[in-house]
Design a protein around this motif. Sequence first.
Motif, short mmCIF file in Angstrom:
data_model
loop_
_atom_site.label_atom_id
_atom_site.label_comp_id
_atom_site.label_asym_id
_atom_site.label_seq_id
_atom_site.Cartn_x
_atom_site.Cartn_y
_atom_site.Cartn_z
N ASP A 97 1.21 -16.68 10.42
CA ASP A 97 1.13 -17.28 11.75
C ASP A 97 0.40 -18.62 11.66
N ALA A 98 -0.02 -19.15 12.81
CA ALA A 98 -0.64 -20.48 12.85
C ALA A 98 -1.98 -20.52 12.13
N THR A 99 -2.62 -19.36 11.91
CA THR A 99 -3.91 -19.33 11.21
C THR A 99 -3.74 -19.27 9.70
N GLY A 100 -2.59 -18.81 9.23
CA GLY A 100 -2.37 -18.64 7.80
C GLY A 100 -2.97 -17.37 7.23
N GLN A 101 -3.68 -16.60 8.05
CA GLN A 101 -4.34 -15.39 7.57
C GLN A 101 -3.38 -14.20 7.60
N GLY A 102 -3.49 -13.32 6.63
CA GLY A 102 -2.64 -12.14 6.60
C GLY A 102 -3.19 -11.06 5.69
N GLU A 103 -2.52 -9.90 5.70
CA GLU A 103 -2.90 -8.79 4.83
C GLU A 103 -1.63 -8.13 4.32
N VAL A 104 -1.57 -7.90 3.01
CA VAL A 104 -0.45 -7.20 2.41
C VAL A 104 -0.94 -5.85 1.90
N GLU A 105 -0.10 -4.84 2.05
CA GLU A 105 -0.43 -3.49 1.60
C GLU A 105 0.74 -2.93 0.81
N VAL A 106 0.45 -2.30 -0.33
CA VAL A 106 1.48 -1.69 -1.17
C VAL A 106 1.20 -0.19 -1.23
N ARG A 107 2.14 0.61 -0.71
CA ARG A 107 1.98 2.06 -0.66
C ARG A 107 2.85 2.72 -1.74
N PHE A 108 2.21 3.48 -2.60
CA PHE A 108 2.91 4.23 -3.66
C PHE A 108 3.13 5.65 -3.14
N ARG A 109 4.40 6.01 -2.91
CA ARG A 109 4.72 7.25 -2.20
C ARG A 109 5.20 8.36 -3.15
N ASN A 110 4.83 9.59 -2.77
CA ASN A 110 5.30 10.80 -3.47
C ASN A 110 5.88 11.73 -2.42
N SER A 111 6.97 11.26 -1.77
CA SER A 111 7.55 12.03 -0.67
C SER A 111 8.03 13.40 -1.10
#
Length: 346
Positions: free
Chosen positions: A314-328
């Motif tokens: 967005d206009a602030t440039g701030q963000g968060e990425v999350e990587v979920r390793f699943r064992n469904s």
Amino acid sequence: MRSWLLCISAGVLAGVSNAACTNKCGSNKCLGAIAADPAFGESFCSSWLALEPATTTVTEVETVTSTLLNVETALTTLTVTTATFTVTGSERSTIYQKRAPTITEADPALPDPTDVIASQCSSNEDRISKACSCILSTATASTVTVLETAVTTAVVEAESTVVETVTDNVVATVSVAAPAVTIPANIIVNGGFEDYLDTGNILPWTDTKDSTGGRFDVVNGVNPCMTGGSYCAGGRVVVRPYPPTTGSKYIAIRETFVGRPSTTYAFSFLYRCLNYDAGTSIDILYKGSVIGSVNQCYNSAAFYRPTGITFTTDATGQGEVEVRFRNSGATPYLYFYADDFKAIAV
């Protein structure tokens, strides 16, 4: 002739209020009371409307210098107040504040002009405001004499703006720009986890094992290469997440970062599944929303790099990425290797 004088004259001759004048200037009685003494009326209206001068750039100042302490950039602007401004009321109009008249001692035998205005305007604030806007719309603009003055302003660290009065109606404003920030091509920090060996942690990454369950390790000695060695990560340190077989059935790692504002980034990483089944997958989230999922697991020692996963800041440039390793599929002993996380502007 001034428009408000025409309104008053029309009202006297016709014996009734002129509709056009009433809409713009309010009551003719109220307008006439304020206009009875133009000098007093304009002074009264300036005070009633609480008018304040706007600002224009001063070019007459001889020298302006700034002493800057511990800042990278400073922009110096010197401004002077004039009498031009805009009043927003029932309609928009640009009016000019007249220089305050010379005040003479009032005749005690005459009624107070303020009381007369209040009476003729029925103490109605809207009527007074309309009449004053009409009167001041044709008032003569006041002038400001600017002295040639040398100004020295010290700007200290942690101050963004310093404002000081130089002479009457002259304001010197010094604005300090924030230090420039260099944003790297890859905005993911410690994407290969090599820093873990020196610091003893995975910062700025965090993991979710305390809330989701599972196990999370950082191991050294793995060779993260794609099929045929077409691409290999720069180091041999990888993360090894073990998602739980119950509850959430996933374990995740997260990183908060600052990228370029309003910019699209391509997110990628290397991974390999071990002891997997058909329910094995990895979800990628940006600010809590899924932006991609992968489930390519192969019976080989090669790593795989997914493509086509993007997010836009967005206009602030701030963000968060999350990587979920699943064992469904709740498969026992399932775990992953992952390395070389990147987010690069496209």
